[in-house]
Design a protein around this motif. Sequence first.
Motif, PDB file in Angstrom:
ATOM      1  N   SER A 193      -1.020  -7.482   5.407  1.00  0.00           N
ATOM      2  CA  SER A 193      -1.582  -7.822   4.677  1.00  0.00           C
ATOM      3  C   SER A 193      -2.883  -6.953   3.878  1.00  0.00           C
ATOM      4  CB  SER A 193      -1.015  -9.198   4.163  1.00  0.00           C
ATOM      5  OG  SER A 193      -2.148  -9.753   3.747  1.00  0.00           O
ATOM      6  N   LEU A 194      -2.877  -6.063   2.994  1.00  0.00           N
ATOM      7  CA  LEU A 194      -4.265  -6.204   2.254  1.00  0.00           C
ATOM      8  C   LEU A 194      -4.326  -7.271   1.188  1.00  0.00           C
ATOM      9  CD1 LEU A 194      -2.986  -2.915   4.082  1.00  0.00           C
ATOM     10  CD2 LEU A 194      -3.898  -1.758   2.025  1.00  0.00           C
ATOM     11  N   ARG A 195      -5.609  -7.352   0.761  1.00  0.00           N
ATOM     12  CA  ARG A 195      -6.539  -8.138  -0.514  1.00  0.00           C
ATOM     13  C   ARG A 195      -7.516  -7.355  -0.722  1.00  0.00           C
ATOM     14  NH1 ARG A 195      -5.835 -12.910   4.340  1.00  0.00           N
ATOM     15  NH2 ARG A 195      -3.530 -12.768   4.491  1.00  0.00           N
ATOM     16  N   GLY A 196      -7.435  -7.352  -1.558  1.00  0.00           N
ATOM     17  CA  GLY A 196      -8.889  -6.730  -2.398  1.00  0.00           C
ATOM     18  C   GLY A 196      -9.274  -7.581  -3.357  1.00  0.00           C
ATOM     19  N   PHE A 197     -10.572  -7.406  -3.094  1.00  0.00           N
ATOM     20  CA  PHE A 197     -11.331  -8.484  -3.284  1.00  0.00           C
ATOM     21  C   PHE A 197     -12.687  -7.857  -3.833  1.00  0.00           C
ATOM     22  CE2 PHE A 197     -10.453 -10.465   0.784  1.00  0.00           C
ATOM     23  CZ  PHE A 197      -9.637 -11.907   0.091  1.00  0.00           C
ATOM     24  N   ASP A 198     -13.548  -8.683  -5.156  1.00  0.00           N
ATOM     25  CA  ASP A 198     -14.146  -8.149  -6.184  1.00  0.00           C
ATOM     26  C   ASP A 198     -15.454  -8.297  -5.465  1.00  0.00           C
ATOM     27  OD1 ASP A 198     -15.523 -10.736  -6.563  1.00  0.00           O
ATOM     28  OD2 ASP A 198     -14.658 -10.586  -8.559  1.00  0.00           O
ATOM     29  N   LEU A 242     -10.338 -12.791  -5.368  1.00  0.00           N
ATOM     30  CA  LEU A 242      -9.571 -12.208  -4.326  1.00  0.00           C
ATOM     31  C   LEU A 242      -8.541 -11.479  -5.726  1.00  0.00           C
ATOM     32  CD1 LEU A 242      -7.192 -10.833  -2.852  1.00  0.00           C
ATOM     33  CD2 LEU A 242      -5.307 -12.997  -3.353  1.00  0.00           C
ATOM     34  N   LEU A 243      -8.112 -10.684  -6.383  1.00  0.00           N
ATOM     35  CA  LEU A 243      -8.005 -10.085  -6.832  1.00  0.00           C
ATOM     36  C   LEU A 243      -6.415  -9.769  -7.354  1.00  0.00           C
ATOM     37  CD1 LEU A 243     -10.654  -7.439  -8.605  1.00  0.00           C
ATOM     38  CD2 LEU A 243     -10.369 -10.392  -9.187  1.00  0.00           C
ATOM     39  N   GLU A 244      -5.732  -8.924  -6.249  1.00  0.00           N
ATOM     40  CA  GLU A 244      -4.942  -8.558  -6.138  1.00  0.00           C
ATOM     41  C   GLU A 244      -4.410  -8.165  -4.837  1.00  0.00           C
ATOM     42  OE1 GLU A 244      -3.653  -4.593  -8.252  1.00  0.00           O
ATOM     43  OE2 GLU A 244      -5.045  -4.215  -9.277  1.00  0.00           O
ATOM     44  N   ALA A 245      -3.522  -7.939  -3.907  1.00  0.00           N
ATOM     45  CA  ALA A 245      -2.880  -8.396  -3.002  1.00  0.00           C
ATOM     46  C   ALA A 245      -1.531  -7.879  -2.464  1.00  0.00           C
ATOM     47  CB  ALA A 245      -2.990  -9.677  -1.660  1.00  0.00           C
ATOM     48  N   ASP A 246      -1.243  -7.283  -1.320  1.00  0.00           N
ATOM     49  CA  ASP A 246       0.268  -6.708  -1.271  1.00  0.00           C
ATOM     50  C   ASP A 246       0.057  -6.584   0.547  1.00  0.00           C
ATOM     51  OD1 ASP A 246       2.704  -5.445  -1.838  1.00  0.00           O
ATOM     52  OD2 ASP A 246       2.061  -3.880  -2.571  1.00  0.00           O
ATOM     53  N   VAL A 247       1.910  -6.664   0.933  1.00  0.00           N
ATOM     54  CA  VAL A 247       2.237  -6.539   1.864  1.00  0.00           C
ATOM     55  C   VAL A 247       3.025  -5.366   2.350  1.00  0.00           C
ATOM     56  CG1 VAL A 247       3.945  -7.151   3.996  1.00  0.00           C
ATOM     57  CG2 VAL A 247       2.465  -8.674   3.023  1.00  0.00           C
ATOM     58  N   VAL A 248       2.490  -4.532   3.315  1.00  0.00           N
ATOM     59  CA  VAL A 248       2.934  -2.313   3.737  1.00  0.00           C
ATOM     60  C   VAL A 248       2.461  -2.692   5.033  1.00  0.00           C
ATOM     61  CG1 VAL A 248       0.690  -2.179   3.761  1.00  0.00           C
ATOM     62  CG2 VAL A 248       2.710  -0.060   2.935  1.00  0.00           C
ATOM     63  N   GLU A 249       3.900  -2.016   5.486  1.00  0.00           N
ATOM     64  CA  GLU A 249       3.920  -1.525   7.310  1.00  0.00           C
ATOM     65  C   GLU A 249       3.249  -0.786   7.095  1.00  0.00           C
ATOM     66  OE1 GLU A 249       6.392  -2.189   9.189  1.00  0.00           O
ATOM     67  OE2 GLU A 249       7.369  -3.421   8.148  1.00  0.00           O
ATOM     68  N   GLY A 250       1.954  -0.241   8.057  1.00  0.00           N
ATOM     69  CA  GLY A 250       1.523   0.695   8.514  1.00  0.00           C
ATOM     70  C   GLY A 250       0.959   1.971   7.812  1.00  0.00           C
ATOM     71  N   LEU A 301      -4.520  -0.615  -5.080  1.00  0.00           N
ATOM     72  CA  LEU A 301      -5.869  -0.928  -5.365  1.00  0.00           C
ATOM     73  C   LEU A 301      -7.235  -1.244  -5.396  1.00  0.00           C
ATOM     74  CD1 LEU A 301      -5.068  -3.392  -2.144  1.00  0.00           C
ATOM     75  CD2 LEU A 301      -4.210  -4.601  -3.990  1.00  0.00           C
ATOM     76  N   PHE A 302      -7.736   0.005  -5.587  1.00  0.00           N
ATOM     77  CA  PHE A 302      -8.400   0.733  -5.843  1.00  0.00           C
ATOM     78  C   PHE A 302      -8.428   1.442  -6.794  1.00  0.00           C
ATOM     79  CE2 PHE A 302     -10.706   1.648  -0.817  1.00  0.00           C
ATOM     80  CZ  PHE A 302     -11.022  -0.009  -0.999  1.00  0.00           C
ATOM     81  N   ALA A 303      -7.537   1.265  -7.679  1.00  0.00           N
ATOM     82  CA  ALA A 303      -7.713   1.515  -8.702  1.00  0.00           C
ATOM     83  C   ALA A 303      -8.514   0.399  -9.632  1.00  0.00           C
ATOM     84  CB  ALA A 303      -5.485   2.222  -9.725  1.00  0.00           C
ATOM     85  N   ALA A 320     -13.692  -3.913  -4.892  1.00  0.00           N
ATOM     86  CA  ALA A 320     -15.008  -3.362  -3.921  1.00  0.00           C
ATOM     87  C   ALA A 320     -14.260  -3.467  -2.894  1.00  0.00           C
ATOM     88  CB  ALA A 320     -16.078  -4.616  -4.410  1.00  0.00           C
ATOM     89  N   THR A 321     -13.991  -4.575  -2.193  1.00  0.00           N
ATOM     90  CA  THR A 321     -13.003  -4.148  -0.513  1.00  0.00           C
ATOM     91  C   THR A 321     -12.152  -4.632  -0.433  1.00  0.00           C
ATOM     92  OG1 THR A 321     -14.769  -6.177   0.280  1.00  0.00           O
ATOM     93  CG2 THR A 321     -15.805  -4.889   0.267  1.00  0.00           C
ATOM     94  N   ILE A 322     -11.348  -3.766   0.703  1.00  0.00           N
ATOM     95  CA  ILE A 322      -9.791  -4.586   0.803  1.00  0.00           C
ATOM     96  C   ILE A 322     -10.102  -5.003   2.264  1.00  0.00           C
ATOM     97  CG2 ILE A 322      -7.624  -4.108   1.278  1.00  0.00           C
ATOM     98  CD1 ILE A 322      -8.543  -1.144  -1.307  1.00  0.00           C
ATOM     99  N   HIS A 323      -9.979  -6.183   2.244  1.00  0.00           N
ATOM    100  CA  HIS A 323      -9.346  -7.152   4.032  1.00  0.00           C
ATOM    101  C   HIS A 323      -8.445  -6.285   4.213  1.00  0.00           C
ATOM    102  CE1 HIS A 323     -13.246  -9.434   3.613  1.00  0.00           C
ATOM    103  NE2 HIS A 323     -13.094  -8.617   3.206  1.00  0.00           N
ATOM    104  N   VAL A 324      -7.904  -6.084   5.428  1.00  0.00           N
ATOM    105  CA  VAL A 324      -6.512  -5.736   5.690  1.00  0.00           C
ATOM    106  C   VAL A 324      -6.382  -6.703   6.975  1.00  0.00           C
ATOM    107  CG1 VAL A 324      -4.935  -4.330   7.494  1.00  0.00           C
ATOM    108  CG2 VAL A 324      -6.982  -3.071   5.716  1.00  0.00           C
ATOM    109  N   HIS A 325      -4.732  -7.674   7.137  1.00  0.00           N
ATOM    110  CA  HIS A 325      -4.763  -8.617   7.802  1.00  0.00           C
ATOM    111  C   HIS A 325      -3.528  -8.294   8.467  1.00  0.00           C
ATOM    112  CE1 HIS A 325      -7.974 -11.548   6.927  1.00  0.00           C
ATOM    113  NE2 HIS A 325      -7.938 -10.842   6.044  1.00  0.00           N
ATOM    114  N   ASN A 326      -3.753  -8.985   9.899  1.00  0.00           N
ATOM    115  CA  ASN A 326      -1.858  -7.836  10.401  1.00  0.00           C
ATOM    116  C   ASN A 326      -0.900  -9.686   9.865  1.00  0.00           C
ATOM    117  OD1 ASN A 326      -2.760  -5.968  12.401  1.00  0.00           O
ATOM    118  ND2 ASN A 326      -3.324  -7.281  13.037  1.00  0.00           N
ATOM    119  N   ALA A 327      -0.401  -9.062   8.875  1.00  0.00           N
ATOM    120  CA  ALA A 327       0.439  -9.692   8.285  1.00  0.00           C
ATOM    121  C   ALA A 327       1.983 -11.379   8.701  1.00  0.00           C
ATOM    122  CB  ALA A 327       1.946  -8.924   7.802  1.00  0.00           C
TER     123      ALA A 327
END
Length: 155
Positions: A101-106, A111-119, A129-131, A136-143
């Motif tokens: 789970s990638l979570r984009g924060f200002d 939280l501004l945007e998030a998505d789930v993706v296979e690594g 997300l960085f587009a 400012a940062t993306i936090h990565v969590h194991n979904a």
Amino acid sequence: MSFRITGLSPEPFRPLFGLSETELKTQNVLRMVVDDHPGYPDRITLREVPVGETVLLVNHVSMPEPTPYRASHAIFIWEGASERYDAIGAVPEVMRRRLLSLRGFDEGGLLLEADVVEGAGIETVISRLFANPSIATIHVHNAKQGCFSGRIERA
């Protein structure tokens, strides 16, 4: 888009290394011996901890900012780890093999945007997300387990 992935600093965890089971328990920390590989991802080195080594299961505040997104969860720390993962444009194998789970924060921790993706496809989501220039940062969590995996910044 160039990105930088970092693991956690070992400094806050060093006082826990070598404590007795009783001392760890008073701090709500559990020592475990790694009995399976993969399965115990260290958040400092961003590597799978080898069988037979010890990890500390600790609660980590991954989002300390005073927002509704303040977050904490259990993570594994390789007992004695001293070298923090820090790489530009490289994704550690520990992230490649998991559903993320990638979570984009200002800058303010919202939280501004998030998505789930296979690594294996993480770079595509990082770029998307960085587009958004407000991220400012993306936090990565194991979904699946929900635990914090690492932090991504613009390089």
